[in-house]
Design a protein around this motif. Structure first.
Motif, PDB file in Angstrom:
ATOM      1  N   VAL A  40      19.756  38.479  56.438  1.00 32.95           N
ATOM      2  CA  VAL A  40      20.581  37.868  57.481  1.00 32.95           C
ATOM      3  C   VAL A  40      19.795  36.825  58.270  1.00 32.95           C
ATOM      4  O   VAL A  40      20.341  35.789  58.658  1.00 32.95           O
ATOM      5  N   ASN A  41      18.493  37.059  58.497  1.00 34.75           N
ATOM      6  CA  ASN A  41      17.684  36.061  59.197  1.00 34.75           C
ATOM      7  C   ASN A  41      17.666  34.731  58.457  1.00 34.75           C
ATOM      8  O   ASN A  41      17.788  33.666  59.066  1.00 34.75           O
ATOM      9  N   VAL A  61      24.359  37.905  66.186  1.00 35.96           N
ATOM     10  CA  VAL A  61      24.371  38.308  64.778  1.00 35.96           C
ATOM     11  C   VAL A  61      23.257  39.325  64.530  1.00 35.96           C
ATOM     12  O   VAL A  61      23.413  40.276  63.759  1.00 35.96           O
ATOM     13  N   VAL A  62      22.130  39.135  65.213  1.00 33.21           N
ATOM     14  CA  VAL A  62      21.012  40.074  65.116  1.00 33.21           C
ATOM     15  C   VAL A  62      21.161  41.202  66.133  1.00 33.21           C
ATOM     16  O   VAL A  62      21.009  42.381  65.827  1.00 33.21           O
ATOM     17  N   VAL A 161      11.503  41.145  49.416  1.00 30.87           N
ATOM     18  CA  VAL A 161      12.640  40.911  48.514  1.00 30.87           C
ATOM     19  C   VAL A 161      13.804  40.289  49.285  1.00 30.87           C
ATOM     20  O   VAL A 161      14.454  39.351  48.814  1.00 30.87           O
ATOM     21  N   GLY A 162      14.044  40.783  50.491  1.00 29.93           N
ATOM     22  CA  GLY A 162      15.145  40.272  51.309  1.00 29.93           C
ATOM     23  C   GLY A 162      14.972  38.816  51.677  1.00 29.93           C
ATOM     24  O   GLY A 162      15.925  38.027  51.619  1.00 29.93           O
ATOM     25  N   LEU A 163      13.747  38.439  52.044  1.00 27.59           N
ATOM     26  CA  LEU A 163      13.494  37.044  52.415  1.00 27.59           C
ATOM     27  C   LEU A 163      13.741  36.101  51.243  1.00 27.59           C
ATOM     28  O   LEU A 163      14.370  35.051  51.392  1.00 27.59           O
ATOM     29  N   ILE A 164      13.255  36.475  50.058  1.00 29.29           N
ATOM     30  CA  ILE A 164      13.405  35.610  48.880  1.00 29.29           C
ATOM     31  C   ILE A 164      14.837  35.633  48.361  1.00 29.29           C
ATOM     32  O   ILE A 164      15.443  34.585  48.101  1.00 29.29           O
ATOM     33  N   ASP A 174      26.153  31.239  48.345  1.00 32.32           N
ATOM     34  CA  ASP A 174      26.751  31.053  49.665  1.00 32.32           C
ATOM     35  C   ASP A 174      26.175  32.131  50.563  1.00 32.32           C
ATOM     36  O   ASP A 174      25.820  33.214  50.087  1.00 32.32           O
ATOM     37  N   TRP A 175      26.080  31.860  51.869  1.00 35.02           N
ATOM     38  CA  TRP A 175      25.520  32.860  52.786  1.00 35.02           C
ATOM     39  C   TRP A 175      26.314  34.167  52.743  1.00 35.02           C
ATOM     40  O   TRP A 175      25.780  35.242  53.034  1.00 35.02           O
TER      41      TRP A 175
END
Length: 512
Positions: A40-41, A61-62, A161-164, A174-175
């Motif tokens: 999400v970041n 959102v955070v 993994v989440g960042l990549i 798409d986001w």
């Protein structure tokens, strides 16, 4: 340990044959939660633009997720004790998947904020249930350490993994897919948990639910974070801002009074008044306040000021994640049975503060290799080194009946710290940016000069907030060094006595 004590703890007479298979699905659920936080970041700038979310509101959102998660963790832990850990775990997964689907389908900011809050609610059911399932299924000291080690490594790796993955999904699809990706994780983990996990008998706590405690603690925390958020747009002297802080103080004071009177409190005060645990909750909460705002600032700095793509931004964060994993597994874990916890926590927070101090030198043209890379490595190493012994000590010596709530309090201090940190540091940054632009925009005659002033204003805002974060980390180090006075932990007696049974290694659930 007596049979009665065993039942009270929910400890099985013999190890569950399917415990290692169960660990796979429990760890998968943890991966989903950590993945979601970092994804999400990375997706936030794209989602903000698509849904028309203002700069003042983007932090929700955070914050909506962190506040719901942190505010309800104690309640979630209590529900797991009451309903059963397996049932609560599966329910948490199902709800998290549904909330993720809602977030992916969001058409406006209200729908987005609502879905994030729902994710937090079901995450608060999921996290304590997952931790307590591991605790009751792995009763051998060596197996328990190995299981929590694997669980923690997956949690740390999940951040990377989440960042990549967040970058790839945002840039090439798409986001919205950063939300939809949670659904297959949740379905597999829930199906596996349903068929594989065998919860030991006799582990439920049948005490009546402390409804006043749930209401007062949740409302008090909501008022506290809303006060910080309101201050950004309306100022610290705004009547509603002041009213929120006053209401929060009254509600949380009433919560303390209620908890001291009721027979089955949501949070027994003996858990937080013990010197070492109190020091850990406070220092961890402060450290997370400093870290959470930084994640948000660096994401926007890299994407808006430096012009990085979402994928490149994800890879740019890897040194911090690598530092955290190294600090936790190679420094914290290896040394925590050899030295007193405070001698890892205090220096760890100071190393992180040094990394943060480097980031106060940020400018528009700052070099990634010369400034951001060493700063991120120091931040990760420091935080990883400090967190591992803190998690271990957080439940050391606690009464068996309080071990679950002591574990939940660690996560609560982290999540509420994250919500406050995002709101507080965002407020400071926005104020500094506005002030800088107002002072310098007059001399900017061309459009390119005006854009340059706006970018310089953004960076000025970030560095102003980072200076505050440096101070917060130094305070966290001082608290850890002065409050935490426990000696080296005895890692052998995990289930050999009532005291030892509560001496569990707990791994944090971190949301960014």
């Amino acid at each position: 340990m007596s049979e009665t004590a065993s039942k009270a703890l929910g400890a099985p007479a013999a190890p569950d044959a399917g415990r290692w298979k169960a660990l796979v699905f429990i760890a998968l659920a943890q991966l989903m939660v950590v993945l979601d936080a970092t994804i999400v970041n990375i997706a936030l700038p794209s989602a903000q633009q698509d849904l028309g979310i203002s700069d003042g509101n983007r932090q929700w959102v955070v914050t909506a997720y962190a506040l719901a998660f942190g505010g309800l963790l104690l309640f979630g832990g209590r529900i797991a004790d009451l309903w059963g850990r397996k049932r609560t775990f599966v329910l948490g997964l199902a709800g998290f998947a549904a909330a993720s689907a809602l977030g992916g389908a969001a058409t406006n900011e209200a729908m987005m904020f609502g879905s994030r809050a729902l994710q937090g609610v079901f995450g608060a059911l999921l996290a304590p249930a997952a931790l307590s399932l591991l605790a009751v299924m792995f009763t051998d000291a060596k197996e328990r350490a190995k299981a929590f080690g694997i669980y923690g490594a997956i949690a740390g790796g999940g951040g990377a993994v989440g960042l990549i993955l967040g970058g790839f999904l945002t840039e090439y699809l798409d986001w919205r897919w950063t939300f939809f990706v949670n659904i297959p994780f949740a379905v597999i983990a829930a199906a596996g948990a349903y068929f594989v996990i065998r919860e030991p008998e006799g582990g439920r706590n049948r005490s009546p639910l402390d409804i006043p405690g749930v209401i007062l603690s949740t409302l008090g925390l909501v008022a506290l974070v809303y006060g910080f958020t309101r201050a950004e747009s309306d100022g610290w002297s705004d009547s509603v801002t002041v009213g929120m802080f006053v209401a929060s103080a009254v509600l949380l004071l009433a919560f303390v009074v209620v908890e001291s009177k009721v027979k089955a409190p949501l949070l027994p005060l003996r858990v937080v008044t013990e010197r070492n645990r109190g020091g850990i909750y406070l220092s961890l909460g402060l450290a997370i306040i400093a870290m959470f705002g930084l994640f948000l600032f660096l994401t926007y700095y890299l994407q808006i000021v430096k012009g990085y793509s979402p994928v490149k931004t994800g890879f740019a964060f890897l040194p911090m994640i690598a530092g955290m994993i190294t600090g936790s597994t190679q420094i914290g874990t290896r040394l925590m049975t050899r030295v007193a916890p405070r001698l890892l926590m205090g220096p760890g927070f100071l190393v992180a503060a040094l990394g943060m101090l480097l980031l106060t030198q940020l400018e528009i043209g700052s070099s990634y290799a010369a400034l951001l890379l060493p700063a991120m490595l120091l931040l990760g190493l420091g935080m990883g080194t400090a967190f591992m012994p803190a998690m271990s000590l957080a439940t050391q010596g606690v009464e068996p009946r309080d071990s679950g709530v002591a574990s939940a309090m660690v996560n609560t201090s982290q999540q509420v710290g994250g919500a406050i940190g995002t709101a507080l540091l965002n407020t400071i940054a926005a104020s500094a940016t506005t002030s800088y632009i107002a002072d310098h925009i007059v001399g900017a005659t061309s459009r390119s000069q005006q854009q340059l002033v706006q970018l310089e204003g953004m960076v000025q805002g970030y560095t102003s907030a980072i200076w505050v974060a440096v101070g917060i980390l130094v305070v966290a180090a001082v608290i850890a060094l002065t409050f935490v006075n426990a000696g080296r932990p005895n890692m052998t007696a995990v289930t050999g006595s009532d005291e030892g049974a509560a001496d569990e290694v707990q791994i944090p659930v971190v949301a960014h």
